[in-house]
Design a protein around this motif. Structure first.
Motif, PDB file in Angstrom:
ATOM      1  N   TYR A 171      -4.552  57.359 -41.503  1.00  0.00           N
ATOM      2  CA  TYR A 171      -5.176  56.555 -41.876  1.00  0.00           C
ATOM      3  C   TYR A 171      -6.151  55.878 -40.749  1.00  0.00           C
ATOM      4  O   TYR A 171      -6.264  55.189 -40.163  1.00  0.00           O
ATOM      5  N   PRO A 172      -7.337  54.999 -41.512  1.00  0.00           N
ATOM      6  CA  PRO A 172      -8.160  56.266 -42.743  1.00  0.00           C
ATOM      7  C   PRO A 172      -8.320  57.265 -42.727  1.00  0.00           C
ATOM      8  O   PRO A 172      -8.448  57.526 -43.938  1.00  0.00           O
ATOM      9  N   ALA A 184      -9.310  56.779 -46.780  1.00  0.00           N
ATOM     10  CA  ALA A 184      -9.234  54.795 -47.278  1.00  0.00           C
ATOM     11  C   ALA A 184     -10.245  54.254 -48.723  1.00  0.00           C
ATOM     12  O   ALA A 184      -9.511  53.279 -48.572  1.00  0.00           O
ATOM     13  N   VAL A 190      -2.501  50.485 -49.034  1.00  0.00           N
ATOM     14  CA  VAL A 190      -1.757  51.194 -47.484  1.00  0.00           C
ATOM     15  C   VAL A 190      -0.800  50.386 -46.714  1.00  0.00           C
ATOM     16  O   VAL A 190      -1.517  49.366 -46.549  1.00  0.00           O
ATOM     17  N   ILE A 202       0.796  56.171 -42.366  1.00  0.00           N
ATOM     18  CA  ILE A 202       0.612  55.669 -43.344  1.00  0.00           C
ATOM     19  C   ILE A 202       1.869  55.541 -44.224  1.00  0.00           C
ATOM     20  O   ILE A 202       2.544  56.502 -44.164  1.00  0.00           O
TER      21      ILE A 202
END
Length: 898
Positions: A171-172, A184, A190, A202
Motif C-alpha cells: 500500500y498505497p 489508496a 486502511v 495492509i
C-alpha cells in the motif's frame, strides 16, 4: 454652495411636493400603471429556468483551477474509450458509491466483499430506465476505457482475493511482478504494518469507493444517463436498507443541483410566513385608538393600506425577476432568499410614508396632505433605496457568479420597489386620504360613528372613527413610525399620544440615562469588549463554502461527503501533474530530471511519498530492471510506445500526448503522472496543499507544469473570497462616505460614519465566525448588504445630532435619539421578523443567511442606539449647523430608512 445635505434637500423636497400634487390629481393612472407593468414583467417568470451548476456558481470565474482543468480537458478529452477512474477532470454523469463495513469491520474480509459484489451486480443489471421503447442499463450507457470495456471495479475483488489467500498486499500501490495498481484513492480507512522490505502492508481497511462513469454526449444519450442517475438514487435508497454487513452512501453529477433546488423549495412556504408576519406587524403598527379609550379609530387606522404596502414589495420582486429573465440574466436558487430582504426594506419604507402622512394636518385637503407627505418621506426613502441598491450594485463586481447574480436581482428589486412606492403606493395613499377626509370607515367605506360611552359594544369595536381636530400646535418633532396612537377631536399634541410616548421614552428616559458618566464608562468598556471579541473572531476566520454545505442537512449525499472526509481525504487522494512542455526524453539526463521532479512533488509535506507516484516512466524503468532489458536512448520513444500500449488496461495509456518535432519525428509532447496526497480533510489543509503544489510547479517553469484535482475548484474559492469581500467592502464604504458627506452638514462627521460602518462590518465578520459561519459566497452577500444597512444606522443618528439646535452634547443626544430611537428600533424589528422564519430551515446556506442578517441588523442597532451617540458626544461635541428650511414644503426631519 455649502457642502452638505442642506444644498440638495430643498430642491428635492420641492420636486416631490409638486409630484405629490400630480399624483393627487391623477391617482388612477399612478395606481393602474404599476399593476399593468407588474403583470407584463411577471410573465417573464413563466420562462424562469434556474441555473444550478454549483461549480460555476460558487467558484470564482478567474479561479486558476478552471484554467488548469481546461488544460487537462483539452489534452485528454473524456470520450468513449479514454475513461480511466481517477483521471477524469469533470463530473458530468458520474456516480460515486462509498461502501463502509458496518460495526468497524474489515471491508476486505469475505463476508463484506461478497455483499459488495452483490451490490455491484445489482447496480449493473437491475437499475434500468425506459426511453424510446428501449431498456437502458449501465452497460448500455457506461463510458468505456482504453481496452474497450466498461470499468468493472476489478481491483476490488482482486485485492479481496489476495487478502483471503493471505498474500501480503502493499500500500498505497499493489504490485504483482511488473504490474501495479494504485489503490489508496479507492481503499479507505486502511491500517498498516511494515513488511520485510519496510513496505507498507495492509492489515485491514474500512471502505471502498466505486466510480460509475456514464456517457454525457450526444445530448440524447446524456439525457438518458441523467434518467439512469435519478433511477439509481431511487433504487439505492431502498437497496441500502437491505444490506446486512455494509453501509452505502452515494452521489451523482446532479446531486448538488437537486439539493440546491430543495433549498429553494423549502423557502417558498417560509416566504409566505414572513409575508404574513410583516403584514400582521404592519397592521398592528397602523392601529390608532380613540382619545381616552382603548377602542380602534377606524377612520385613521388603515389595515388594508398596510397589506397593500407590504404587497408593493412583492410587486417589485416579481417585476425584477421577470424583467431580468427577459434580459437573459439567469436565475439561481440562492436568489430565493432575496424576497425576504426586499420585503423587509419595502415594509420599512412603507412605515415611513404612512408616518409622514400622519404628521400632516388632517384639516388640510387631501392633495395638500399628500404633497407634504411626499416632500417629507420621498427624499428619505430615495436615499435608503439608493444606498441599499448601491451596496448590492457594488457586489456585482465580485468574481463569484452566485454573488453577482444575487446582487443584480436584489438591486433591481429594491429600485423597482422604490419606483412602485412612488407610484402605486402613493396613489393608494391618495385614495385612503380621501376616505379619511370624508370620515369613512377604512374597511367598509361607510360613515364612521363618533365615540360615545353609551354606544353598543359592536359599534365600539368595529365602527368608531374620529373627525379631524382643530389645528393647534403640534407635539413637536416626530419621527417615522406607524405605532399605535390615539386620535380624536383632541389637540394635535395628544392625537399621536402613543407615538409621542415612544419618542418621550428615548428622549426623556433612555438618552439621559445613556449620558450618565457611569453608564458612558460601562458602554465604553462594553465597546472595548465588543472590539476584542470581533478581532478575536476575525483572527479565526474560516474561508470557503464546502461542497457538503450546499446540501440540505438531511440530504442523502451528506453521509457520502463525510465518508470521503473520514476515509479518503486524510490519505491517498490523487493529484494530477501535467508536464505541458515535455523535454526530449531520449536524453537520459532529462529522464533523470523528470524523475527528480516527480520525487519533489511526492516528498512534499502534503504528499504520501514516492510510493504514491503513478508515473509511466518509472513503471517503464521498473519493467526494464525486472526483464533486464536495456533500450537504445535514440529509440526511447519507440520503446515507450511499446511499453505503454502493451497492456491497454493500464491507466497510463491515457497519460501521454504524442506529436512530432521539427524533424517530423514522433515524440511525446505532453504527459501527466499522479501522486498521492495526505491530510486534505479541512479547508485550511486543502488550501495549503493547493498552494504547496502550485509553488513546486512554478520551480519547473521551463516544463510548464500544471497541477489539478477537483477540490482545487473549491480551494480557489477559499483563497479568493477574502480579497473579493475586502474589495467589495472598500468600494462600498467609499461610495457610502461620498453619500454621507453630501447628507451631513459637518464633513468631520463623515469620519465617524466611516468608523461606525467599519465597526459594524468588523463585528459581523468576527461574530459570524464565533457563530460557526464561514466567510463564503453566502455570508459575503450579507456582508455587502451590511454596508448599506450600516449607513442607515450611522448617517441618521449623525445627521440628527449635527442639525440639533441644542447647545450641550447631552441635549443633542437626547434630541437625536428622541427623533430616531423608536424608528431605528422599528426598522430593526421588521427586518429581523422577516428573516426569523429562516432560522429553523435545515440547510447551511439558509441558516447562514439568517445568522449574518441577524448579526448585521442587531450590531447596527446596537451602534445606532449606544456606541455612535456616545462617540459623537465625546469626539464631535457641539458643532453647529443651521438647518435649511424650505417653504412651503415641510422640511423632512430625518433621512434614509427611518
Amino acid at each position: 454652495m455649502r457642502f452638505g445635505f442642506g444644498c440638495l434637500e430643498p430642491k428635492a423636497a420641492k420636486f416631490f411636493h409638486s409630484y405629490g400634487l400630480l399624483v393627487s390629481g391623477y391617482p388612477f393612472i399612478f395606481l393602474i400603471s404599476p399593476i399593468l407593468v407588474t403583470c407584463f414583467l411577471a410573465t417573464g417568470l413563466i420562462g424562469l429556468e434556474p441555473l444550478s451548476d454549483a461549480l460555476y456558481l460558487y467558484t470564482p470565474t478567474d479561479a486558476p483551477s478552471k484554467t488548469e482543468r481546461r488544460i487537462i480537458h483539452d489534452a485528454w478529452p473524456l470520450v468513449d474509450g479514454t475513461f480511466v477512474a481517477g483521471r477524469a477532470v469533470t463530473q458530468s454523469r458520474e456516480v460515486q458509491v462509498a461502501v463502509v463495513a458496518r460495526n468497524d469491520g474489515n471491508i476486505l474480509e469475505k463476508v463484506f466483499s461478497e455483499e459488495l459484489k452483490l451490490m455491484e451486480s445489482f447496480i449493473r443489471n437491475n437499475i434500468t430506465v425506459e426511453f424510446n421503447n428501449r431498456t437502458w442499463s449501465f452497460d448500455d450507457l457506461c463510458l468505456a476505457g482504453p481496452d474497450g470495456r466498461c470499468s468493472v471495479n476489478d481491483h476490488i475483488q482482486l485485492v479481496s482475493r489476495l487478502y483471503h489467500h493471505g498474500i501480503n498486499i502493499t500500500y498505497p500501490t499493489v504490485r504483482l511482478a511488473d504490474k501495479s495498481a494504485y489503490v489508496a484513492s479507492a481503499l479507505g480507512g486502511v491500517k498498516l504494518a511494515k513488511g520485510d522490505d519496510n513496505e507498507n502492508i495492509i492489515v485491514s481497511a474500512s471502505a471502498w469507493l466505486l466510480i460509475y462513469q456514464l456517457k454525457f454526449y450526444p445530448n440524447e444519450i446524456s439525457y438518458v444517463s441523467g434518467l439512469w442517475e435519478r433511477e439509481f438514487k431511487e433504487q439505492m435508497d431502498s437497496y441500502k436498507d437491505r444490506t446486512k454487513y455494509i453501509s452505502i452512501s452515494y452521489f451523482h453529477s446532479q446531486t448538488l443541483s437537486d439539493e440546491l433546488k430543495r433549498n429553494a423549495e423549502r423557502l417558498a412556504p417560509k416566504f409566505i410566513g414572513a409575508f404574513v408576519i410583516l403584514v400582521c406587524f404592519s397592521v398592528v403598527c397602523s392601529i390608532v385608538t380613540i382619545k381616552g379609550s382603548a377602542y380602534i379609530d377606524w377612520v385613521v387606522t388603515k389595515p388594508i393600506l398596510s397589506v397593500l404596502g407590504v404587497s408593493n414589495a412583492g410587486m417589485g420582486i416579481a417585476s425584477a425577476m421577470g424583467m431580468l429573465t427577459y434580459m437573459g440574466i439567469q436565475y439561481n436558487d440562492i436568489i430565493a432568499v432575496m424576497p425576504f430582504l426586499v420585503v423587509a426594506v419595502g415594509t420599512d419604507n412603507m412605515f415611513l410614508m404612512v408616518a409622514s402622512l400622519k404628521r400632516t394636518d388632517r384639516n388640510l385637503k387631501y392633495d395638500q396632505r399628500i404633497a407634504e407627505c411626499m416632500a417629507d418621506a420621498a427624499v428619505s426613502i430615495l436615499i435608503t433605496a439608493l444606498t441599499d441598491a448601491l451596496s448590492f450594485g457594488v457586489g456585482t463586481i465580485t468574481t463569484i457568479p452566485a454573488v453577482q447574480i444575487f446582487c443584480i436581482y436584489t438591486m433591481c428589486a429594491l429600485l423597482l420597489t422604490f419606483a412602485y412606492q412612488l407610484t402605486f403606493f402613493c396613489a393608494v395613499l391618495v385614495y385612503y386620504t380621501r376616505i379619511e377626509e370624508q370620515g369613512l370607515h377604512s374597511i367598509w367605506l361607510s360613515p364612521a360613528v363618533t365615540y360615545s360611552s353609551t354606544s353598543p359594544l359592536n359599534v365600539k369595536l368595529f365602527w368608531l372613527g374620529s373627525k379631524p381636530p382643530k389645528p393647534l400646535p403640534s407635539c413637536g418633532t416626530v419621527s417615522s413610525t406607524s405605532s399605535v396612537s390615539s386620535t380624536s377631536s383632541s389637540p394635535p399634541s395628544s392625537k399621536h399620544l402613543h407615538h409621542c410616548s415612544a419618542t418621550s421614552f428615548f428622549r426623556n428616559w433612555y438618552a439621559p440615562v445613556l449620558m450618565q458618566p457611569w453608564i458612558r464608562a460601562i458602554a465604553g468598556l462594553w465597546y472595548l469588549i465588543y472590539l476584542g471579541l470581533s478581532i478575536y473572531g476575525c483572527s479565526h476566520l474560516k474561508e470557503g463554502l464546502e461542497p457538503a454545505n450546499l446540501l440540505v442537512d438531511d440530504s442523502y449525499a451528506t453521509p457520502h461527503y463525510r465518508v470521503l472526509e473520514k476515509h479518503y481525504w486524510h490519505y491517498g487522494a490523487s493529484l494530477q501533474i501535467v508536464v505541458n512542455n515535455a523535454p526530449d526524453l531520449r536524453n537520459p539526463i532529462e529522464r533523470i530530471n523528470m524523475d527528480k521532479m516527480a520525487s519533489t512533488f511526492a516528498n512534499s509535506k502534503v504528499s504520501i511519498g514516492d510510493e504514491g507516484v503513478q508515473f509511466w516512466l518509472r513503471e517503464m524503468q521498473v519493467s526494464e530492471e525486472i526483464h533486464k532489458v536495456h533500450y537504445d536512448n535514440q529509440k526511447f520513444y519507440d520503446h515507450a510506445a511499446e511499453y505503454i500500449y502493451s497492456d491497454m488496461s493500464q491507466p497510463w495509456v491515457v497519460d501521454v500526448v504524442w506529436g512530432r518535432n521539427n524533424a517530423s519525428e514522433r515524440i511525446i509532447k505532453q504527459y501527466r503522472f499522479m501522486i498521492g496526497m495526505r491530510d486534505i480533510s479541512t479547508t485550511t489543509k486543502q488550501t495549503e496543499a493547493t498552494n504547496t503544489f502550485r509553488d513546486i510547479a512554478s520551480r519547473f517553469e521551463k516544463y510548464n507544469v500544471t497541477t489539478y484535482m477537483p477540490l482545487w475548484l473549491f480551494t480557489d474559492q477559499y483563497a479568493l473570497v477574502v480579497p473579493n469581500t475586502m474589495q467589495d467592502i472598500v468600494v462600498a464604504v467609499a461610495c457610502m462616505l461620498v453619500i454621507s458627506a453630501v447628507l451631513i452638514p459637518q464633513p468631520v462627521c463623515s469620519f465617524w460614519v466611516a468608523v461606525t460602518i467599519g465597526s459594524i462590518d468588523l463585528g459581523v465578520l468576527g461574530f459570524m465566525t464565533l457563530w460557526d459561519v464561514n466567510l463564503d459566497a453566502i455570508s459575503m452577500i450579507t456582508i455587502i448588504m451590511s454596508v448599506g444597512f450600516s449607513v442607515d444606522y450611522s448617517a441618521h443618528i449623525t445627521y440628527a445630532y449635527v442639525i440639533s439646535k441644542e447647545s450641550t452634547t447631552t441635549a443633542r443626544v437626547c434630541d437625536a435619539l428622541g427623533d430616531l430611537g423608536w424608528p431605528v428600533a422599528q426598522g430593526a424589528m421588521s427586518t429581523i421578523l422577516a428573516v426569523s422564519v429562516l432560522s429553523d430551515v435545515p440547510a447551511y446556506m439558509i441558516v447562514t443567511f439568517f445568522k449574518t442578517v441577524f448579526l448585521a441588523i442587531s450590531i447596527g442597532f446596537l451602534h445606532g442606539l449606544v456606541f455612535l451617540p456616545l462617540m459623537l458626544s465625546v469626539f464631535v461635541g457641539c458643532c453647529s449647523s443651521k438647518k435649511v428650511e424650505v417653504e412651503p414644503v415641510k422640511q423632512p426631519k430625518f433621512i434614509g430608512r427611518y
